[in-house]
Design a protein around this motif. Structure first.
Motif, PDB file in Angstrom:
ATOM      1  N   VAL A 242       0.845  -1.199   0.000  1.00 17.06           N
ATOM      2  CA  VAL A 242       0.000   0.000   0.000  1.00 17.06           C
ATOM      3  C   VAL A 242       0.874   1.240   0.000  1.00 17.06           C
ATOM      4  CG1 VAL A 242      -1.649   1.320   1.393  1.00 17.06           C
ATOM      5  CG2 VAL A 242      -1.927  -1.154   1.136  1.00 17.06           C
ATOM      6  N   ALA A 243       0.437   2.275  -0.725  1.00 12.40           N
ATOM      7  CA  ALA A 243       1.161   3.548  -0.752  1.00 12.40           C
ATOM      8  C   ALA A 243       0.433   4.564   0.108  1.00 12.40           C
ATOM      9  CB  ALA A 243       1.277   4.064  -2.177  1.00 12.40           C
ATOM     10  N   SER A 244       1.185   5.247   0.959  1.00 14.94           N
ATOM     11  CA  SER A 244       0.648   6.341   1.774  1.00 14.94           C
ATOM     12  C   SER A 244       1.450   7.592   1.454  1.00 14.94           C
ATOM     13  CB  SER A 244       0.753   6.002   3.266  1.00 14.94           C
ATOM     14  OG  SER A 244       0.359   7.106   4.056  1.00 14.94           O
ATOM     15  N   VAL A 245       0.813   8.540   0.745  1.00 16.05           N
ATOM     16  CA  VAL A 245       1.500   9.768   0.341  1.00 16.05           C
ATOM     17  C   VAL A 245       1.396  10.797   1.453  1.00 16.05           C
ATOM     18  CG1 VAL A 245       1.586  11.649  -1.331  1.00 16.05           C
ATOM     19  CG2 VAL A 245       1.022   9.319  -2.093  1.00 16.05           C
ATOM     20  N   GLU A 246       2.529  11.303   1.894  1.00 13.99           N
ATOM     21  CA  GLU A 246       2.541  12.327   2.936  1.00 13.99           C
ATOM     22  C   GLU A 246       2.319  13.700   2.292  1.00 13.99           C
ATOM     23  OE1 GLU A 246       5.346  13.927   6.596  1.00 13.99           O
ATOM     24  OE2 GLU A 246       5.829  12.046   5.628  1.00 13.99           O
ATOM     25  N   SER A 247       3.371  14.409   1.932  1.00 14.46           N
ATOM     26  CA  SER A 247       3.222  15.729   1.301  1.00 14.46           C
ATOM     27  C   SER A 247       3.211  15.645  -0.218  1.00 14.46           C
ATOM     28  CB  SER A 247       4.344  16.670   1.753  1.00 14.46           C
ATOM     29  OG  SER A 247       4.259  16.931   3.141  1.00 14.46           O
ATOM     30  N   VAL A 248       4.141  14.841  -0.774  1.00 18.10           N
ATOM     31  CA  VAL A 248       4.285  14.760  -2.225  1.00 18.10           C
ATOM     32  C   VAL A 248       4.434  13.310  -2.670  1.00 18.10           C
ATOM     33  CG1 VAL A 248       5.645  15.485  -4.231  1.00 18.10           C
ATOM     34  CG2 VAL A 248       5.446  17.010  -2.263  1.00 18.10           C
ATOM     35  N   GLY A 249       3.659  12.947  -3.672  1.00 16.15           N
ATOM     36  CA  GLY A 249       3.806  11.647  -4.323  1.00 16.15           C
ATOM     37  C   GLY A 249       3.644  11.878  -5.810  1.00 16.15           C
ATOM     38  N   ALA A 250       4.667  12.470  -6.428  1.00 17.88           N
ATOM     39  CA  ALA A 250       4.539  12.944  -7.799  1.00 17.88           C
ATOM     40  C   ALA A 250       5.497  12.233  -8.752  1.00 17.88           C
ATOM     41  CB  ALA A 250       4.789  14.453  -7.857  1.00 17.88           C
ATOM     42  N   SER A 251       5.092  12.195  -9.999  1.00 15.16           N
ATOM     43  CA  SER A 251       5.877  11.677 -11.111  1.00 15.16           C
ATOM     44  C   SER A 251       6.411  10.274 -10.815  1.00 15.16           C
ATOM     45  CB  SER A 251       6.992  12.647 -11.478  1.00 15.16           C
ATOM     46  OG  SER A 251       7.297  12.552 -12.856  1.00 15.16           O
ATOM     47  N   GLY A 252       7.746  10.095 -10.706  1.00 15.87           N
ATOM     48  CA  GLY A 252       8.274   8.755 -10.465  1.00 15.87           C
ATOM     49  C   GLY A 252       7.772   8.141  -9.180  1.00 15.87           C
ATOM     50  N   ALA A 253       7.522   8.963  -8.170  1.00 14.16           N
ATOM     51  CA  ALA A 253       6.969   8.450  -6.908  1.00 14.16           C
ATOM     52  C   ALA A 253       5.532   7.990  -7.115  1.00 14.16           C
ATOM     53  CB  ALA A 253       7.033   9.526  -5.827  1.00 14.16           C
ATOM     54  N   TYR A 254       4.783   8.700  -7.948  1.00 14.97           N
ATOM     55  CA  TYR A 254       3.419   8.247  -8.254  1.00 14.97           C
ATOM     56  C   TYR A 254       3.464   6.991  -9.120  1.00 14.97           C
ATOM     57  CZ  TYR A 254      -1.377   7.856  -9.593  1.00 14.97           C
ATOM     58  OH  TYR A 254      -2.643   7.335  -9.788  1.00 14.97           O
ATOM     59  N   TYR A 255       4.448   6.927 -10.022  1.00 21.47           N
ATOM     60  CA  TYR A 255       4.659   5.722 -10.839  1.00 21.47           C
ATOM     61  C   TYR A 255       4.748   4.505  -9.919  1.00 21.47           C
ATOM     62  CZ  TYR A 255       6.712   3.274 -14.950  1.00 21.47           C
ATOM     63  OH  TYR A 255       6.961   2.432 -16.007  1.00 21.47           O
ATOM     64  N   ILE A 256       5.569   4.610  -8.876  1.00 21.40           N
ATOM     65  CA  ILE A 256       5.730   3.513  -7.917  1.00 21.40           C
ATOM     66  C   ILE A 256       4.431   3.239  -7.181  1.00 21.40           C
ATOM     67  CG2 ILE A 256       6.933   2.841  -5.791  1.00 21.40           C
ATOM     68  CD1 ILE A 256       9.302   4.599  -6.833  1.00 21.40           C
ATOM     69  N   ALA A 257       3.774   4.311  -6.727  1.00 17.82           N
ATOM     70  CA  ALA A 257       2.528   4.151  -5.973  1.00 17.82           C
ATOM     71  C   ALA A 257       1.455   3.438  -6.790  1.00 17.82           C
ATOM     72  CB  ALA A 257       2.017   5.518  -5.519  1.00 17.82           C
ATOM     73  N   SER A 258       1.450   3.690  -8.098  1.00 15.17           N
ATOM     74  CA  SER A 258       0.413   3.088  -8.944  1.00 15.17           C
ATOM     75  C   SER A 258       0.512   1.570  -9.012  1.00 15.17           C
ATOM     76  CB  SER A 258       0.467   3.680 -10.355  1.00 15.17           C
ATOM     77  OG  SER A 258       1.623   3.237 -11.057  1.00 15.17           O
ATOM     78  N   ALA A 259       1.661   1.018  -8.632  1.00 16.41           N
ATOM     79  CA  ALA A 259       1.825  -0.437  -8.619  1.00 16.41           C
ATOM     80  C   ALA A 259       1.251  -1.073  -7.364  1.00 16.41           C
ATOM     81  CB  ALA A 259       3.305  -0.790  -8.727  1.00 16.41           C
ATOM     82  N   CYS A 260       0.882  -0.245  -6.384  1.00 16.18           N
ATOM     83  CA  CYS A 260       0.405  -0.756  -5.098  1.00 16.18           C
ATOM     84  C   CYS A 260      -1.072  -1.151  -5.161  1.00 16.18           C
ATOM     85  CB  CYS A 260       0.600   0.302  -4.016  1.00 16.18           C
ATOM     86  SG  CYS A 260       2.340   0.722  -3.706  1.00 16.18           S
ATOM     87  N   ASP A 261      -1.495  -1.926  -4.156  1.00 14.49           N
ATOM     88  CA  ASP A 261      -2.903  -2.336  -4.070  1.00 14.49           C
ATOM     89  C   ASP A 261      -3.814  -1.136  -3.872  1.00 14.49           C
ATOM     90  OD1 ASP A 261      -3.124  -5.480  -3.880  1.00 14.49           O
ATOM     91  OD2 ASP A 261      -1.337  -4.916  -2.762  1.00 14.49           O
ATOM     92  N   LYS A 262      -3.384  -0.199  -3.031  1.00 18.13           N
ATOM     93  CA  LYS A 262      -4.167   1.003  -2.766  1.00 18.13           C
ATOM     94  C   LYS A 262      -3.232   2.192  -2.591  1.00 18.13           C
ATOM     95  CE  LYS A 262      -8.193  -1.038  -0.405  1.00 18.13           C
ATOM     96  NZ  LYS A 262      -8.975  -1.062   0.860  1.00 18.13           N
ATOM     97  N   ILE A 263      -3.768   3.372  -2.886  1.00 15.52           N
ATOM     98  CA  ILE A 263      -3.028   4.616  -2.661  1.00 15.52           C
ATOM     99  C   ILE A 263      -3.832   5.509  -1.727  1.00 15.52           C
ATOM    100  CG2 ILE A 263      -1.976   6.667  -3.679  1.00 15.52           C
ATOM    101  CD1 ILE A 263      -1.772   5.166  -6.314  1.00 15.52           C
TER     102      ILE A 263
END
Length: 273
Positions: free
Chosen positions: A84-105
């Motif tokens: 699971v991805a938990s975005v604190e302040s910023v989850g952008a571009s490559g970080a969002y790329y990674i988050a999109s692979a998770c079960d939930k964001i």
């Protein structure tokens, strides 16, 4: 046999068999090695029931982000663990790329999410060379071998060449986000303008699954993993460099050689700026 039963009961009492692994994804992502190693460790650890990526990053290198994305998918598929991805302040571009692979964001209302796009950049120091009355001499074989030479401007053909590379990486980004988010590329493309949205805006766009902070993500993930009560958190051990290691290395980390600033090839980035 009695020793085994006692050990199992003790582990359960300490919560050692019901842990949530938490991996911090902080700052600019330049390498996949550390994060992928941490993902593999938690993926192989039977006491870790699920993994949370605690993200606070504007993204980074295109290839590094892609490698981590693929490792998240592998852990989910082969180890049958929720990531699971938990975005604190910023989850952008490559970080969002990674988050999109998770079960939930998960993201806070005021978190910054998105920035699906590609940047290629380098420093052109041609004017500096001319000012210093220096001349760059390059001998090549291959029409595009010196494309991106930082001592001169791009030719139209070189511009088209690099644009084709950026466009291809952009297509990969859109495709992988669509796969990770269980949607279509046609639905992702209108959102793939390089812009960011707040967490509140991102929810109806389908970029995240729930508005909430780390605590919300932790409790939800624990319940989904079958953990009752307060979940136990485990984080990767930090690699601390001793004073001796710092003093005996080449000193490049502490005192970068200025000449290295002129020695960087063009870079491709999934990064929000």
């Amino acid at each position: 046999m009695s020793l085994m039963i006692w050990t199992t009961m003790r582990s359960a009492a300490l919560g050692l068999g019901n842990q949530i692994g938490v991996i911090d994804v902080d700052g600019v992502i330049l390498s996949a090695e550390t994060l992928n190693s941490q993902l593999r460790k938690f993926g192989d650890d039977s006491s870790v029931k699920a993994i949370i990526l605690h993200i606070n990053s504007p993204g980074g290198g295109a290839a590094a982000s892609q490698e981590i994305y693929n490792e998240v998918l592998r852990v989910r598929k082969e180890k049958h663990k929720k990531v699971v991805a938990s975005v604190e302040s910023v989850g952008a571009s490559g970080a969002y790329y990674i988050a999109s692979a998770c079960d939930k964001i998960y993201a806070n209302n005021a978190s910054v999410v998105g920035s699906i796009g590609v940047i290629m950049e380098w420093t052109n120091y041609g004017e500096l060379l001319r000012w210093a009355k220096l001349k760059n001499v390059t001998i090549t074989a291959g029409e595009l071998k010196s494309a991106g030479d930082p001592s001169r401007d791009l030719t139209p053909k070189e511009q088209a060449y690099f644009q084709s590379l950026v466009d291809n990486m952009y297509t990969q980004f859109v495709h992988d986000v669509a796969v990770g988010r269980h949607t279509t590329e046609d639905k992702i493309k209108p959102l793939a303008t390089g812009q960011v949205w707040t967490g509140q805006q991102s929810l109806p766009l389908g970029l995240i699954d729930k508005v909430g902070g780390f605590r919300t993500a932790l409790i939800d993930t624990a319940r989904d993993a079958g953990i009752s009560g307060e979940p136990s958190i485990v984080r990767p051990a930090r690699n601390r460099r001793g004073l001796l290691a710092i003093l005996t290395d080449d000193g490049e980390d502490l005192f970068p050689n200025p000449s290295q600033l002129l020695n960087h090839a063009p870079g491709f980035y999934y990064m929000w700026k």
